[in-house]
Design a protein around this motif. Structure first.
Motif, PDB file in Angstrom:
ATOM      1  N   ALA A  50      22.127  39.756  33.381  1.00 35.71           N
ATOM      2  CA  ALA A  50      21.555  40.515  34.482  1.00 35.71           C
ATOM      3  C   ALA A  50      22.561  41.570  34.914  1.00 35.71           C
ATOM      4  CB  ALA A  50      21.204  39.602  35.662  1.00 35.71           C
ATOM      5  N   ALA A  51      22.071  42.621  35.550  1.00 34.72           N
ATOM      6  CA  ALA A  51      22.944  43.691  36.026  1.00 34.72           C
ATOM      7  C   ALA A  51      22.363  44.278  37.300  1.00 34.72           C
ATOM      8  CB  ALA A  51      23.106  44.777  34.965  1.00 34.72           C
ATOM      9  N   ALA A  52      23.242  44.617  38.225  1.00 39.28           N
ATOM     10  CA  ALA A  52      22.809  45.288  39.439  1.00 39.28           C
ATOM     11  C   ALA A  52      22.379  46.710  39.105  1.00 39.28           C
ATOM     12  CB  ALA A  52      23.939  45.302  40.464  1.00 39.28           C
ATOM     13  N   SER A  53      21.451  47.233  39.877  1.00 34.92           N
ATOM     14  CA  SER A  53      20.968  48.592  39.673  1.00 34.92           C
ATOM     15  C   SER A  53      20.469  49.133  41.004  1.00 34.92           C
ATOM     16  CB  SER A  53      19.846  48.631  38.630  1.00 34.92           C
ATOM     17  OG  SER A  53      18.715  47.908  39.092  1.00 34.92           O
ATOM     18  N   ALA A  54      20.194  50.426  41.038  1.00 39.98           N
ATOM     19  CA  ALA A  54      19.709  51.038  42.270  1.00 39.98           C
ATOM     20  C   ALA A  54      18.368  50.471  42.690  1.00 39.98           C
ATOM     21  CB  ALA A  54      19.610  52.559  42.092  1.00 39.98           C
ATOM     22  N   SER A  55      17.565  50.064  41.722  1.00 39.71           N
ATOM     23  CA  SER A  55      16.230  49.551  42.023  1.00 39.71           C
ATOM     24  C   SER A  55      16.186  48.038  42.163  1.00 39.71           C
ATOM     25  CB  SER A  55      15.256  49.972  40.917  1.00 39.71           C
ATOM     26  OG  SER A  55      15.624  49.369  39.683  1.00 39.71           O
ATOM     27  N   GLY A  56      17.230  47.332  41.701  1.00 40.56           N
ATOM     28  CA  GLY A  56      17.206  45.874  41.728  1.00 40.56           C
ATOM     29  C   GLY A  56      16.273  45.289  40.690  1.00 40.56           C
ATOM     30  N   SER A  57      16.063  46.031  39.613  1.00 39.46           N
ATOM     31  CA  SER A  57      15.120  45.590  38.590  1.00 39.46           C
ATOM     32  C   SER A  57      15.640  44.374  37.833  1.00 39.46           C
ATOM     33  CB  SER A  57      14.845  46.723  37.602  1.00 39.46           C
ATOM     34  OG  SER A  57      14.079  46.268  36.503  1.00 39.46           O
TER      35      SER A  57
ATOM     36  N   CYS B  55      27.625  43.066  36.735  1.00 39.59           N
ATOM     37  CA  CYS B  55      26.738  42.557  35.707  1.00 39.59           C
ATOM     38  C   CYS B  55      27.306  41.248  35.172  1.00 39.59           C
ATOM     39  CB  CYS B  55      26.507  43.567  34.584  1.00 39.59           C
ATOM     40  SG  CYS B  55      27.870  43.734  33.406  1.00 39.59           S
ATOM     41  N   ALA B  56      26.437  40.407  34.659  1.00 38.79           N
ATOM     42  CA  ALA B  56      26.856  39.092  34.178  1.00 38.79           C
ATOM     43  C   ALA B  56      25.989  38.691  32.997  1.00 38.79           C
ATOM     44  CB  ALA B  56      26.731  38.052  35.294  1.00 38.79           C
ATOM     45  N   ARG B  57      26.578  37.894  32.125  1.00 36.85           N
ATOM     46  CA  ARG B  57      25.823  37.380  30.986  1.00 36.85           C
ATOM     47  C   ARG B  57      26.297  35.964  30.679  1.00 36.85           C
ATOM     48  NH1 ARG B  57      28.470  40.187  25.533  1.00 36.85           N
ATOM     49  NH2 ARG B  57      30.483  39.113  25.668  1.00 36.85           N
ATOM     50  N   SER B  58      25.432  35.198  30.086  1.00 36.13           N
ATOM     51  CA  SER B  58      25.796  33.848  29.667  1.00 36.13           C
ATOM     52  C   SER B  58      26.812  33.908  28.536  1.00 36.13           C
ATOM     53  CB  SER B  58      24.545  33.095  29.206  1.00 36.13           C
ATOM     54  OG  SER B  58      24.884  31.892  28.559  1.00 36.13           O
ATOM     55  N   GLY B  59      27.764  32.962  28.545  1.00 34.94           N
ATOM     56  CA  GLY B  59      28.724  32.894  27.449  1.00 34.94           C
ATOM     57  C   GLY B  59      28.049  32.602  26.126  1.00 34.94           C
TER      58      GLY B  59
END
Length: 262
Positions: free
Chosen positions: A75-82, A206-210
């Motif tokens: 997941a990643a932060a964005s201006a829209s929160g999509s 932003c984050a992702r699973s290992g």
């Protein structure tokens, strides 16, 4: 010559008898296993979401969240929160301005100098237009105008140091990025998190699973979801950062009020 048909009949009879005896048993066994494993899986998913500080009872809705949590592992932060925006760990933010950038900056600096310093004010996170069924409030990128980039970077470092299970792998002051590893408390799963401080005052996350790493070898890598872990890491970081930013803006406001004539 008559022994072959008799033998075939006996074999067929034994196969039929075996199917009548064992197939219903196997069928019933599979049903019992399904009734046992489904609640266990649901309970495990619920515990995982609680540990990730996530819930399915928020925007954009239970159905959308469940689908995302079991089908996406970043997941990643964005201006829209999509919720459809994913984390691309291999791409570093560009710290060098484009050739066309200096001119507007100079004009803006001259105008700012003429008008005097702008007061430090905080902007509440707001989402740009996006499909209502894809907006995750915790994924809306946070913006903190008026605070120097170096200060935001240090506050981000302090925030990460205060979080349990988080470990800073690399802090790059040149690109204003922080690479971290989050280790879960019980299962010791590792997830990757990247924080990037932009010159505009925005703090990206932003984050992702290992298990999504290219070199992952666990059999769990074939499961496409992370049960909300990536979204939870971003939410945890922003929530821990908020009080620190409130204090910075409060101090700036107090200093501004002190300069006013009484």
């Amino acid at each position: 010559m008559t022994t072959l048909p008799v033998f075939a009949i006996v074999v067929v009879a034994l196969v039929v008898i075996g199917m009548l005896i064992f197939v219903p048993f196997i069928f019933r066994l599979l049903i019992h296993l399904a009734f046992f494993l489904i609640p266990v899986a649901v309970a495990a998913a619920g515990v995982a979401m609680i540990m990730n500080d996530e819930t399915i009872f928020e925007r954009p809705g239970a159905e959308q969240r469940v689908i995302r949590f079991v089908t996406m592992n970043s997941a990643a932060a964005s201006a829209s929160g999509s919720g459809s925006v994913t984390c691309r760990m291999g791409i570093q933010p560009n710290a060098v301005p484009t050739p066309a950038a200096p001119a507007p900056k100079k004009r803006a600096a001259k105008q700012a100098h003429a008008n005097g310093p702008a007061p430090v004010r905080r902007l509440e996170p707001t989402a740009t237009p996006a499909p209502l069924d894809d907006v995750y409030p915790e994924l809306i990128r946070r913006s903190y105008p008026g605070i120097p980039r170096q200060k935001l970077f240090q506050l981000s470092l302090d925030t990460i140091h205060s979080l349990g299970g988080w470990k800073i792998v690399k802090a790059d002051l040149r690109n204003f990025t922080i690479d971290c590893i989050y280790t879960s408390r019980i299962f010791k799963f590792e997830d990757d998190v990247r924080i990037a401080v932009e010159s505009s005052g925005e703090i990206d996350a932003c984050a992702r699973s290992g298990l999504a790493r290219p070199d992952a070898t666990s059999i769990l890598r074939y499961f496409p979801g992370d049960i909300g872990a990536s979204v939870g890491h971003i939410k945890q970081f922003y929530e821990a950062l908020e009080p620190k930013m409130d204090e910075v803006y409060k101090q700036a406001q107090d200093q501004e009020n002190a300069k006013k004539p009484h």
